[in-house]
Enzyme design. Structure first.
Site, mmCIF file in Angstrom:
data_model
loop_
_atom_site.group_PDB
_atom_site.id
_atom_site.type_symbol
_atom_site.label_atom_id
_atom_site.label_comp_id
_atom_site.label_asym_id
_atom_site.label_seq_id
_atom_site.Cartn_x
_atom_site.Cartn_y
_atom_site.Cartn_z
ATOM 1 N N ASP A 66 0.833 -1.197 0.000
ATOM 2 C CA ASP A 66 0.000 0.000 0.000
ATOM 3 C C ASP A 66 0.870 1.252 0.000
ATOM 4 O OD1 ASP A 66 -2.426 1.567 0.255
ATOM 5 O OD2 ASP A 66 -1.879 1.857 2.357
ATOM 6 N N ASP A 69 2.403 1.579 -4.029
ATOM 7 C CA ASP A 69 1.623 2.033 -5.184
ATOM 8 C C ASP A 69 1.401 3.546 -5.165
ATOM 9 O OD1 ASP A 69 -0.166 2.056 -3.079
ATOM 10 O OD2 ASP A 69 -1.512 0.561 -3.918
ATOM 11 N N ASP A 87 -6.837 1.909 -5.365
ATOM 12 C CA ASP A 87 -6.044 1.712 -4.160
ATOM 13 C C ASP A 87 -6.949 1.525 -2.950
ATOM 14 O OD1 ASP A 87 -3.850 1.598 -2.438
ATOM 15 O OD2 ASP A 87 -3.798 3.771 -2.179
ATOM 16 N N ASP A 91 -7.550 -1.984 -0.907
ATOM 17 C CA ASP A 91 -7.138 -1.962 0.500
ATOM 18 C C ASP A 91 -8.239 -2.550 1.378
ATOM 19 O OD1 ASP A 91 -4.705 -0.864 -0.026
ATOM 20 O OD2 ASP A 91 -5.208 1.163 0.649
#
Length: 232
Positions: A66, A69, A87, A91
């Site tokens: 995480d 990116d 993202d 997540d």
């Protein structure tokens, strides 16, 4: 105690050379998001198989992606609404899969309290994310401001959960020997069960406190906005 945006920025700065190196290998921010999600799914499967120690390590590695990116996107000027959406979605999806893995592992080990606590922790964690998304969608705490509100943001949850899972494995997992001197009623606190119980309780309670902190923060902003409108 909160993790400020300045602290979060410094942490992400550390990962920038690694992220740029991955970029030079041809990986894109969205590619790193999907790789991180894939690693997290593998970690969840290991937890379901009651391989707590290695599963905890793999979950942590997946969570660290995480950092990669978003850092790569900012460093290469590829920040986009779609990338931010991807993202955030992956997540949350990854976090859910991990808790499902814990629930499955606890169920197979005849540890229903572990499954209940994992479900409670997942619900509280998702409320943390929801309060941020909803408040930002309504115009409160623009940008990443809400991420700094509360004691249990995702980064802290990841560290607490991963450490708890690794220690659970190191203490022998959550299998309970009912022939041991401990009575079954105390099995919740037996070795690895006790570690996992503590980690999940910390997340469930800490995330709940964070939700309350964010509600109060938005309430304060709403009152300030109403006062400003009235005075003008």
């Amino acid at each position: 105690m909160t993790l400020s945006n300045e602290s979060r920025g410094r942490i992400k700065k550390v990962f920038e050379p690694i992220a740029l190196g991955m970029g030079r290998l041809g990986l894109t921010p969205d590619g790193l998001t999907l790789i991180g999600f894939g690693i997290t799914v593998v970690g969840a499967a290991l937890l379901a198989a009651q391989l707590w120690l290695v599963g905890g390590i793999v979950v942590f590695v997946g969570g660290v992606f995480d950092m990669f990116d978003g850092t790569l996107a900012r460093a290469t000027g590829k920040v986009s609404p779609l990338g931010a959406f991807m993202d955030s979605v992956f997540d949350r999806w990854g976090e859910a899969v991990v808790y499902v893995g814990i629930v499955a592992g606890c169920a197979l080990a005849d540890f229903p309290w572990g499954a209940i606590l994992a479900t409670a922790a997942m619900g509280a964690a998702f409320m943390v994310s929801y309060t941020r998304a909803k408040s930002e969608g309504l115009g409160f705490t623009a940008g990443t401001g809400m991420a700094a509100i509360g004691v249990m943001p995702r980064e802290v949850r990841l560290v607490v959960l991963s450490l708890g899972l690794v220690l659970t494995g190191a203490f022998g997992g959550v299998y309970f020997d009912y022939g041991s001197p401990l009575l079954p009623v105390f099995s919740l606190f037996d070795q690895g069960r006790g570690v996992l119980t503590l980690a999940l309780l910390i997340i469930a309670i800490g995330a709940t406190i964070t939700v309350i902190q964010r509600i109060l923060h938005v309430r304060s902003q709403a009152k300030s906005a109403a006062t400003t409108t009235t005075t003008h």
